[in-house]
Motif scaffolding. Structure first.
Motif, PDB file in Angstrom:
ATOM      1  N   LEU A  86      67.765  39.224  55.338  1.00  0.00           N
ATOM      2  CA  LEU A  86      66.556  38.776  54.649  1.00  0.00           C
ATOM      3  C   LEU A  86      66.898  38.171  53.290  1.00  0.00           C
ATOM      4  O   LEU A  86      66.330  37.140  52.896  1.00  0.00           O
ATOM      5  CB  LEU A  86      65.583  39.946  54.482  1.00  0.00           C
ATOM      6  N   GLY A  87      67.830  38.758  52.579  1.00  0.00           N
ATOM      7  CA  GLY A  87      68.273  38.217  51.300  1.00  0.00           C
ATOM      8  C   GLY A  87      68.918  36.849  51.450  1.00  0.00           C
ATOM      9  O   GLY A  87      68.682  35.945  50.642  1.00  0.00           O
ATOM     10  N   LYS A  88      69.723  36.687  52.492  1.00  0.00           N
ATOM     11  CA  LYS A  88      70.350  35.381  52.741  1.00  0.00           C
ATOM     12  C   LYS A  88      69.311  34.331  53.091  1.00  0.00           C
ATOM     13  O   LYS A  88      69.411  33.176  52.670  1.00  0.00           O
ATOM     14  CB  LYS A  88      71.382  35.495  53.859  1.00  0.00           C
ATOM     15  N   LEU A  89      68.300  34.707  53.855  1.00  0.00           N
ATOM     16  CA  LEU A  89      67.229  33.788  54.218  1.00  0.00           C
ATOM     17  C   LEU A  89      66.425  33.357  52.987  1.00  0.00           C
ATOM     18  O   LEU A  89      66.138  32.169  52.804  1.00  0.00           O
ATOM     19  CB  LEU A  89      66.312  34.444  55.256  1.00  0.00           C
ATOM     20  N   ILE A  90      66.093  34.317  52.142  1.00  0.00           N
ATOM     21  CA  ILE A  90      65.360  33.998  50.915  1.00  0.00           C
ATOM     22  C   ILE A  90      66.200  33.124  50.002  1.00  0.00           C
ATOM     23  O   ILE A  90      65.696  32.161  49.398  1.00  0.00           O
ATOM     24  CB  ILE A  90      64.916  35.295  50.203  1.00  0.00           C
TER      25      ILE A  90
END
Length: 81
Positions: free
Chosen positions: A7-11
């Motif tokens: 999720l952090g990489k996507l954001i």
């Protein structure tokens, strides 16, 4: 379910792509002189230049307003206790 790292990489990818789009729109596009009609497709990918400054101004006012309302709400609640 996605992990926090995914999720952090996507954001981060979404944020970097929005930043790159905005930087190209505001920082590069005004200096591109296009003489031929074949290269005008680049300008069709971006909205009018007036929105380049209007959109961040509206988001900034909403952010500052929301932060003010949040702060005043919590100050009022703390004062009542």
């Amino acid at each position: 379910m996605a992990s926090d790292a995914l999720l952090g990489k996507l954001i981060l990818a979404l944020t970097l792509s929005v930043f790159a789009y905005y930087f190209f729109w505001v920082g590069v596009l005004p200096f591109m002189v296009i003489d031929s009609s074949d290269a005008s497709w680049i300008h069709s990918l971006f909205p009018d230049r007036k929105f380049a400054f209007l959109v961040p101004a509206v988001f900034g006012v909403c952010f500052i307003g929301g932060l003010s309302v949040f702060t005043l709400y919590h100050l009022r609640r703390a004062k009542q206790n």
